[in-house]
Structures are given as C-alpha cells and as structure tokens.
Write a protein that holds these residues in place. Structure first.
Motif, PDB file in Angstrom:
ATOM      1  N   THR A 157       0.827  -1.206   0.000  1.00 50.15           N
ATOM      2  CA  THR A 157       0.000   0.000   0.000  1.00 50.15           C
ATOM      3  C   THR A 157       0.865   1.262   0.000  1.00 50.15           C
ATOM      4  O   THR A 157       1.909   1.315   0.638  1.00 50.15           O
ATOM      5  N   LYS A 158       0.378   2.280  -0.711  1.00 53.27           N
ATOM      6  CA  LYS A 158       1.015   3.602  -0.706  1.00 53.27           C
ATOM      7  C   LYS A 158       0.175   4.538   0.157  1.00 53.27           C
ATOM      8  O   LYS A 158      -1.040   4.367   0.271  1.00 53.27           O
ATOM      9  N   VAL A 159       0.808   5.531   0.744  1.00 57.30           N
ATOM     10  CA  VAL A 159       0.068   6.452   1.610  1.00 57.30           C
ATOM     11  C   VAL A 159      -0.977   7.223   0.817  1.00 57.30           C
ATOM     12  O   VAL A 159      -2.103   7.411   1.283  1.00 57.30           O
ATOM     13  N   GLY A 160      -0.636   7.671  -0.401  1.00 61.61           N
ATOM     14  CA  GLY A 160      -1.605   8.486  -1.106  1.00 61.61           C
ATOM     15  C   GLY A 160      -1.506   8.450  -2.613  1.00 61.61           C
ATOM     16  O   GLY A 160      -0.502   8.039  -3.197  1.00 61.61           O
ATOM     17  N   TYR A 161      -2.620   8.877  -3.230  1.00 61.22           N
ATOM     18  CA  TYR A 161      -2.672   9.148  -4.663  1.00 61.22           C
ATOM     19  C   TYR A 161      -3.149  10.582  -4.790  1.00 61.22           C
ATOM     20  O   TYR A 161      -4.285  10.906  -4.416  1.00 61.22           O
ATOM     21  N   TRP A 162      -2.289  11.481  -5.270  1.00 60.59           N
ATOM     22  CA  TRP A 162      -2.596  12.904  -5.315  1.00 60.59           C
ATOM     23  C   TRP A 162      -2.743  13.344  -6.767  1.00 60.59           C
ATOM     24  O   TRP A 162      -1.762  13.419  -7.499  1.00 60.59           O
ATOM     25  N   GLN A 163      -3.980  13.555  -7.191  1.00 59.61           N
ATOM     26  CA  GLN A 163      -4.310  14.008  -8.539  1.00 59.61           C
ATOM     27  C   GLN A 163      -3.866  12.993  -9.584  1.00 59.61           C
ATOM     28  O   GLN A 163      -4.666  12.202 -10.054  1.00 59.61           O
ATOM     29  N   THR A 164      -2.603  12.948  -9.935  1.00 56.49           N
ATOM     30  CA  THR A 164      -2.147  11.952 -10.917  1.00 56.49           C
ATOM     31  C   THR A 164      -0.904  11.205 -10.447  1.00 56.49           C
ATOM     32  O   THR A 164      -0.318  10.450 -11.220  1.00 56.49           O
ATOM     33  N   SER A 165      -0.508  11.415  -9.187  1.00 56.08           N
ATOM     34  CA  SER A 165       0.759  10.847  -8.714  1.00 56.08           C
ATOM     35  C   SER A 165       0.557   9.857  -7.589  1.00 56.08           C
ATOM     36  O   SER A 165      -0.235  10.101  -6.665  1.00 56.08           O
ATOM     37  N   GLU A 166       1.265   8.735  -7.642  1.00 57.63           N
ATOM     38  CA  GLU A 166       1.292   7.771  -6.552  1.00 57.63           C
ATOM     39  C   GLU A 166       2.406   8.171  -5.583  1.00 57.63           C
ATOM     40  O   GLU A 166       3.537   8.408  -5.993  1.00 57.63           O
TER      41      GLU A 166
END
Length: 350
Positions: A157-166
């Motif tokens: 798991t990744k902490v976040g997906y921001w707009q278009t970035s993992e």
C-alpha cells in the motif's frame, strides 16, 4: 455498501450526520456500471454539510480475484457542499481485487465551493497490491484539507494518490500534496490486541492507552466517541476514546495565564525510574516535547498537541516510543511551542 447516502441537487441547505456506526465484513460486490464496495458512500452533494464521524469501518471479506474497487469511505460528486470526515477508524485488510483499494477516496469536487475535510482519522490499509492507497484525491477543484490523521500503509500500500501521482510514503504525500503535516505513520494493528493497539481486525477499540503519536486536535461539536465516552481536551484520533489523555500524566495547572513560555528543570535529576517535567505556554499554539539521546536522535515524543495557554506537568518513565527502556546516561528534552524552543539535560542513573 455499508451506508449509501445520495442527495440529488436542490436549493435546500441541510446538515446530515453519519456517525457511531460499526460496519464490519462487507462481502458482496456492487455489480453496477462502476462495480465496487464501500463502507460509507456519499455522493451528489450539491449544498449543505455532511459530517461523517465516530465510525468503525473494517473487515471486507472478499472472494479471491474479485473485480472492482474497494473503499472505506467514498466521497463522490461534491459541488457546493462540505464533507467532513472526523474521528473515523478505517481498517482494510489484504483482499484480492483486480481494481484499486482505498482507505478514503475523494473522487470529484466539481465546483470551487466544494470542501472536503479529513481530520483525526485512523486509516490503515494493508493490501498486497500496488494500486492501494490510504487516501486518494482526484482533481484540483474545490478545497481539500487533511491533517492530524494516522495513515498506515502496510504491505504494498502507498500512503496516497494525489491528482495523478502515486506517493508511497507519508513524507512523499506531505511534500506533493501539502497535506497531513501533523499526521503520523504508525501501525494500530501490530499486533492486534497488543498494548495500545486495536483489539482485533473486527473490533477497532483500543486495548489500552496508545502512544502520544495517536493524539488528535479537538473538533468542535464532537465531544463523545463511538461508545459515548467523553473526549477531553487532548483526544485520540479514530472513533474510540480512552478515558484520560493520550499525553499520559499531563496535567494543566489552575493558575492564571503565564506571561512567557518556559521549560523548567526536571525533578528529580538524576532520576530512576521516573522524572517530572514542567513547562508553560503563553499563547495558544502547537506544542511538542521530545526526548533525544546524546547523538541527537529522537527516542520519545511526550507531547504533540495544540495547547491552550497554561502551565503543564508530565512524568517520563524512561521508556522510548518503541517500548524499550532507556539505559543509564544523559538525555535531552526539547520544548517547541510556536517559535519558542528550549532544551535541557537530564541524567538517568540505574
């Protein structure tokens, strides 16, 4: 869905509250045009305020290789409305899906008046696939604010997906999104049932006082937890509250507002096994008090809150944040209160 809340466009401004629910082990996938499964889904919010707070969302017992997305909370199609996610405990275990997995998914804020606030939540996602995230924010329209959360990204798991970035780590997320400056990456389920952890995968109550890393910022109007227990001046993140403060032993004196900031000498000093530390706060501000070793490495966080003016005292029992007992030697404690900063030394003798 555990809860599905859809409000079509209208001119009436109203407040809706979704609170004190326990949603456990959703096992059936929605097979509509956008197949998926959500603990709480809210959408088509044109006006008003929707508050989502004090909820346990956990489980998700999915069959192997199921298709579709999974989300603890899904916020969709917000135009000129406000959605507040406060004090929720969300746990997503490892599940087998061919699509994406989210703790919180903010899909569309379609007008400048749209606002989504995510504060004081625990979002723990332990998915074994690359496209899994604690928080996902798609789009740039409207206002998005996230802070004071525990964001634990386990396995792949990744902490976040921001707009278009993992964004794999909390640090990556903080830099790219500008969010969660005071959030933490700690595991509330390691192990389940351990001291200060969640009771089990199906029961997101704390077993006992967690560490100071689970401290939250008080939210006006949320004075009780999921069980009706009182939230004090120093509440916990998540839906569950333990009586007392996460700042173990911290007490605020009854005297008048101090005129200046101060960090006082600990007593006794030398000490074994405990010592008392006093400090004063002259105005409302964010306060941290940490202990470091002689190499300057932080070993314990004793205070990590937004504090009101006053005099405070606490007791340190010579234990690291990791649970390890400190060895004999010199240690330094540093108070940072707004722009004020002071460091003092202390000696542990066993």
């Amino acid at each position: 869905y555990g809860i599905y809340f859809l409000r079509t466009a209208g001119t009436t401004t109203q407040t809706s509250n979704i609170y004190n629910n326990k949603i456990d082990t959703l096992a059936t996938m929605n097979t509509g045009p956008a197949s998926g499964i959500s603990g709480i889904f809210v959408g088509s919010l044109a006006t008003g305020t929707t508050n989502i707070y004090n909820n346990f969302i956990t489980g998700f017992s999915m069959p192997a290789s199921s298709g579709g997305y999974l989300s603890g909370v899904f916020v969709d199609s917000v135009s000129s409305a406000t959605v507040n996610l406060y004090h929720n405990s969300i746990h997503v275990p490892a599940v087998a899906l061919t699509d994406s997995i989210y703790g919180v998914f903010v899909n569309s804020t379609s007008a400048p008046g749209a606002t989504v606030n995510i504060k004081n939540n625990i979002v723990a996602v332990n998915a074994g696939k690359d496209s899994s995230y604690c928080i996902s924010r798609v789009g740039t329209t409207g206002t998005f604010v996230s802070d004071w959360n525990v964001l634990y990204a386990g396995s792949k798991t990744k902490v976040g997906y921001w707009q278009t970035s993992e964004l794999a780590t909390l640090a990556n997320w903080q830099v790219s999104s500008g969010q969660d400056a005071r959030s933490k990456n700690v595991n509330p389920a390691a192990p389940f049932g351990g001291a200060g952890q969640w009771t089990s995968a199906a029961n997101l109550h704390f077993t006992s006082k967690p560490s100071n890393l689970f401290a939250a910022l008080p939210v006006g109007g949320i004075t009780k937890d999921i069980d009706g227990d009182t939230r004090g001046s120093f509440p916990y993140v998540g839906a569950d509250e333990i009586s007392g403060s996460p700042l173990t032993g911290v007490e605020r004196a009854s005297e008048g507002t101090p005129l200046s900031f101060a960090l006082h000498a600990n007593y006794p000093n030398p000490f074994n096994p405990t010592t008392n530390i006093r400090y004063t706060v002259a105005r409302s501000c964010f306060v941290t008090l940490v202990v470091c070793n002689v190499l300057g490495q932080k070993i314990a966080t004793l205070v990590n809150v937004y504090a009101e003016p006053g005099s405070y005292s606490l007791q340190w029992n010579g234990t690291f944040d990791s649970g390890v007992k400190a060895a004999s030697g010199v240690y330094y404690y540093t108070l940072q209160a707004g722009e004020f900063k002071e460091t003092r030394g202390m000696l542990l003798m066993k």
